[in-house]
Design a protein around this motif. Structure first.
Motif, PDB file in Angstrom:
ATOM      1  N   TYR A 136       0.823  -1.209   0.000  1.00 52.28           N
ATOM      2  CA  TYR A 136       0.000   0.000   0.000  1.00 52.28           C
ATOM      3  C   TYR A 136       0.856   1.258   0.000  1.00 52.28           C
ATOM      4  N   GLU A 137       1.892   1.267   0.847  1.00 54.64           N
ATOM      5  CA  GLU A 137       2.717   2.460   1.046  1.00 54.64           C
ATOM      6  C   GLU A 137       4.187   2.056   1.058  1.00 54.64           C
ATOM      7  N   PRO A 138       4.878   2.130  -0.075  1.00 60.16           N
ATOM      8  CA  PRO A 138       6.262   1.644  -0.146  1.00 60.16           C
ATOM      9  C   PRO A 138       7.231   2.329   0.812  1.00 60.16           C
ATOM     10  N   GLU A 139       6.989   3.584   1.175  1.00 57.40           N
ATOM     11  CA  GLU A 139       7.925   4.320   2.031  1.00 57.40           C
ATOM     12  C   GLU A 139       7.580   4.230   3.517  1.00 57.40           C
ATOM     13  N   ILE A 140       6.475   3.587   3.844  1.00 57.33           N
ATOM     14  CA  ILE A 140       6.050   3.481   5.243  1.00 57.33           C
ATOM     15  C   ILE A 140       6.601   2.187   5.833  1.00 57.33           C
ATOM     16  N   THR A 141       7.134   2.277   7.070  1.00 59.49           N
ATOM     17  CA  THR A 141       7.639   1.082   7.744  1.00 59.49           C
ATOM     18  C   THR A 141       6.844   0.851   9.023  1.00 59.49           C
ATOM     19  N   GLY A 142       6.632  -0.414   9.351  1.00 63.88           N
ATOM     20  CA  GLY A 142       5.924  -0.763  10.571  1.00 63.88           C
ATOM     21  C   GLY A 142       5.985  -2.250  10.814  1.00 63.88           C
ATOM     22  N   PRO A 252      -4.871   5.381  23.856  1.00 63.90           N
ATOM     23  CA  PRO A 252      -6.244   5.423  24.369  1.00 63.90           C
ATOM     24  C   PRO A 252      -6.439   6.403  25.519  1.00 63.90           C
ATOM     25  N   ALA A 253      -5.339   6.838  26.146  1.00 66.44           N
ATOM     26  CA  ALA A 253      -5.456   7.780  27.261  1.00 66.44           C
ATOM     27  C   ALA A 253      -5.638   9.214  26.785  1.00 66.44           C
ATOM     28  N   PHE A 254      -5.460   9.451  25.476  1.00 74.37           N
ATOM     29  CA  PHE A 254      -5.498  10.810  24.952  1.00 74.37           C
ATOM     30  C   PHE A 254      -6.445  10.826  23.758  1.00 74.37           C
ATOM     31  N   PRO A 255      -7.269  11.882  23.583  1.00 74.61           N
ATOM     32  CA  PRO A 255      -8.312  11.836  22.562  1.00 74.61           C
ATOM     33  C   PRO A 255      -7.846  12.195  21.159  1.00 74.61           C
ATOM     34  N   PHE A 256      -6.565  12.473  20.989  1.00 71.16           N
ATOM     35  CA  PHE A 256      -6.064  12.878  19.690  1.00 71.16           C
ATOM     36  C   PHE A 256      -5.433  11.681  18.978  1.00 71.16           C
ATOM     37  N   LEU A 257      -5.458  11.689  17.663  1.00 72.41           N
ATOM     38  CA  LEU A 257      -5.053  10.523  16.886  1.00 72.41           C
ATOM     39  C   LEU A 257      -3.565  10.488  16.586  1.00 72.41           C
ATOM     40  N   GLY A 258      -2.834  11.518  16.974  1.00 72.87           N
ATOM     41  CA  GLY A 258      -1.405  11.539  16.728  1.00 72.87           C
ATOM     42  C   GLY A 258      -1.070  12.112  15.362  1.00 72.87           C
ATOM     43  N   VAL A 259       0.213  12.303  15.121  1.00 74.18           N
ATOM     44  CA  VAL A 259       0.673  12.875  13.855  1.00 74.18           C
ATOM     45  C   VAL A 259       0.465  11.855  12.742  1.00 74.18           C
ATOM     46  N   HIS A 260      -0.307  12.229  11.738  1.00 76.80           N
ATOM     47  CA  HIS A 260      -0.599  11.326  10.640  1.00 76.80           C
ATOM     48  C   HIS A 260      -0.354  12.000   9.299  1.00 76.80           C
ATOM     49  N   LEU A 261      -0.418  11.212   8.243  1.00 75.78           N
ATOM     50  CA  LEU A 261      -0.121  11.661   6.880  1.00 75.78           C
ATOM     51  C   LEU A 261      -1.378  11.521   6.040  1.00 75.78           C
ATOM     52  N   THR A 262      -1.808  12.609   5.418  1.00 76.58           N
ATOM     53  CA  THR A 262      -3.094  12.626   4.728  1.00 76.58           C
ATOM     54  C   THR A 262      -2.941  13.219   3.341  1.00 76.58           C
ATOM     55  N   ARG A 263      -3.117  12.398   2.323  1.00 78.66           N
ATOM     56  CA  ARG A 263      -3.108  12.917   0.953  1.00 78.66           C
ATOM     57  C   ARG A 263      -4.477  13.513   0.647  1.00 78.66           C
ATOM     58  N   GLY A 264      -4.472  14.798   0.273  1.00 79.04           N
ATOM     59  CA  GLY A 264      -5.720  15.488  -0.012  1.00 79.04           C
ATOM     60  C   GLY A 264      -6.181  15.284  -1.442  1.00 79.04           C
ATOM     61  N   ARG A 333       8.927   7.998  12.569  1.00 80.41           N
ATOM     62  CA  ARG A 333       8.471   6.707  13.080  1.00 80.41           C
ATOM     63  C   ARG A 333       7.666   5.974  12.013  1.00 80.41           C
ATOM     64  N   LEU A 334       6.920   6.718  11.219  1.00 77.57           N
ATOM     65  CA  LEU A 334       6.134   6.133  10.129  1.00 77.57           C
ATOM     66  C   LEU A 334       6.851   6.234   8.783  1.00 77.57           C
ATOM     67  N   LEU A 335       7.498   7.365   8.556  1.00 76.89           N
ATOM     68  CA  LEU A 335       8.065   7.689   7.243  1.00 76.89           C
ATOM     69  C   LEU A 335       9.553   8.022   7.407  1.00 76.89           C
ATOM     70  N   PRO A 336      10.413   7.006   7.449  1.00 75.08           N
ATOM     71  CA  PRO A 336      11.841   7.244   7.736  1.00 75.08           C
ATOM     72  C   PRO A 336      12.528   8.154   6.732  1.00 75.08           C
ATOM     73  N   ALA A 337      12.033   8.235   5.506  1.00 72.91           N
ATOM     74  CA  ALA A 337      12.723   9.002   4.465  1.00 72.91           C
ATOM     75  C   ALA A 337      12.526  10.511   4.591  1.00 72.91           C
ATOM     76  N   VAL A 338      11.646  10.959   5.463  1.00 68.31           N
ATOM     77  CA  VAL A 338      11.354  12.392   5.524  1.00 68.31           C
ATOM     78  C   VAL A 338      12.549  13.166   6.085  1.00 68.31           C
ATOM     79  N   GLU A 339      12.791  14.347   5.523  1.00 66.23           N
ATOM     80  CA  GLU A 339      13.854  15.245   5.956  1.00 66.23           C
ATOM     81  C   GLU A 339      13.232  16.578   6.377  1.00 66.23           C
ATOM     82  N   PRO A 340      13.925  17.337   7.238  1.00 65.02           N
ATOM     83  CA  PRO A 340      13.347  18.612   7.687  1.00 65.02           C
ATOM     84  C   PRO A 340      12.901  19.518   6.541  1.00 65.02           C
ATOM     85  N   GLN A 341      13.671  19.561   5.468  1.00 67.87           N
ATOM     86  CA  GLN A 341      13.310  20.441   4.351  1.00 67.87           C
ATOM     87  C   GLN A 341      12.085  19.956   3.582  1.00 67.87           C
TER      88      GLN A 341
END
Length: 405
Positions: A136-142, A252-264, A333-341
């Motif tokens: 599904y996502e070649p650059e995602i690791t888990g 589950p202790a926090f109501p937010f879903l965390g940092v995620h990646l969303t293609r619009g 943690r999800l997308l190891p290839a990401v760089e600050p820029q």
């Protein structure tokens, strides 16, 4: 058809708030009781300027929410209805599916429990191993993942606008409510900052970030306060790194879903949000400070109890807000290839989170009713996805309060 008497009133149902829940309520009333006069007051110059229009645009399937809760029931039902509504009116949307990915062994039991919860909510889920993730996502690791095929994206602002137009309601923009006079035998009279007075038989409060304040103007004690949390987003410069929607396993202790990646829908990839306290109800940046609003939040005992309970989470969120490198490490943690820029600042949003006096976060939709008034007091995500069934429920209550004449 409900027959109503309108003599002496500008409308039968007066809705405060022109976000997607307010517009859905107006639309549902017109469908359930044609001829009922509805007026919507929205303080902004157009619809959906806050929570509705400042999120990642995801149509949530309902996998996260406790079976039997309003969130679970309305999100599951509402996601299918939202896709159908978008198709009917030609509103941009896509059913993309999404991955929820475990990157640490400690997350595996939670991921499995989430899959079980999804099945209990009637959602088809597929559990994946590492090799299947990359299909599904070649650059995602888990270590493992869940694929949820019914998740999608849409333009919620366009949905809110269409709901308002289709409702036939009178929609008044630039109408900020400053006073509410409610009398059981005379309905409600609302005064706006412009000096206009609008009279209705029943008031519906869908004011989002300001819903608790509107409830108090009405004379009701909401028993909760809105504590605003700003969600800060980036956009991914290398859009080809992500094909669809990728989420972490939520805490589950926090109501937010965390940092995620969303293609619009336009191909851009949103990254975020993190969640930090906002210093104003509409505090879309650290420089937006409204002392009176910040002081009111600080005076609510629940805000301090919440901070004590979740201070470790809070420190982490603040660190990622102030340090781009820390945010990048979270994304890696999800997308190891990401760089600050690769990350470019994008428009933030603010979540209207209801907090009880004891510091607990209201984890479900909260609708309260009193004579001549219905208050929607907690409707953060997935409220946009679930807005059609929420609107029907609020409309049902409003029409019952309207009663036969």
């Amino acid at each position: 058809m409900v027959q109503v008497r309108t003599i002496g009133y500008d409308c039968d149902v007066l809705v405060i708030g022109g976000g997607i829940v307010g517009m859905s309520t107006a639309h549902a009333i017109s469908r359930a009781a044609p001829g009922t006069r509805v007026t919507v007051l929205e303080k902004e110059p157009g619809p959906a300027r806050h929570q509705t229009g400042r999120n990642s645009g995801v149509i949530h399937s309902g996998i996260y929410y406790r079976p039997g809760s309003l969130k679970a029931r309305y999100a599951v039902r509402g996601s299918a209805e939202m896709i159908k509504f978008c198709a009917e009116y030609g509103i941009p949307h896509a059913v993309t599916g999404k991955l929820i990915v475990a990157t640490d062994r400690a997350e595996l039991p939670r991921l499995h429990a989430l899959a079980q919860r999804g099945r209990e909510n009637g959602i088809a889920v597929r559990e994946l191993g590492p090799a299947q993730i990359t299909e599904y996502e070649p650059e995602i690791t888990g270590l493992a993942a869940i694929h949820v095929g019914t998740t999608g994206t849409c333009d919620f602002t366009a949905v809110a606008r269409q709901l308002g137009e289709a409702s036939g309601a009178e929609i008044r923009y630039g109408a900020r409510v400053v006073r509410v006079d409610r009398r059981p035998d005379r309905g409600v009279a609302v005064r706006t900052a412009r000096g206009d007075t609008v009279r209705g038989r029943v008031l519906v409060n869908c004011a989002g970030l300001h819903c608790d304040g509107i409830a108090r103007l009405t004379g009701d004690d909401p028993e909760v306060r809105i504590v605003p949390f700003r969600g800060e987003y980036y956009e991914l410069a290398r859009q080809d790194l992500v094909r669809g929607l990728v989420y972490p396993v939520p805490d589950p202790a926090f109501p937010f879903l965390g940092v995620h990646l969303t293609r619009g829908l336009d191909g851009s990839v949103h990254v975020g949000p993190n969640a930090v306290p906002a210093l104003a109800r509409e505090g879309y940046g650290w420089g937006v400070v409204r002392p009176r609003e910040a002081a009111a939040t600080a005076a609510w005992p629940g805000a301090w109890r919440l901070a004590r309970r979740h201070w470790r989470h809070g420190v982490g969120e603040l660190h990622r807000s102030l340090s781009k490198r820390a945010f990048v490490e979270e994304v890696r943690r999800l997308l190891p290839a990401v760089e600050p820029q690769d990350l470019v600042r994008a428009a933030p949003g603010v979540r209207a989170q209801a907090v009880r006096r004891d510091g607990t976060l209201v984890d479900d939709f909260l609708i309260r009713q009193s004579p001549r008034a219905i208050h929607v007091l907690n409707a953060p995500s997935p409220a946009a996805s679930a807005s059609l069934p929420i609107g029907r429920e609020v409309a049902r209550r409003a029409l019952e309060a309207l009663g036969p004449v």
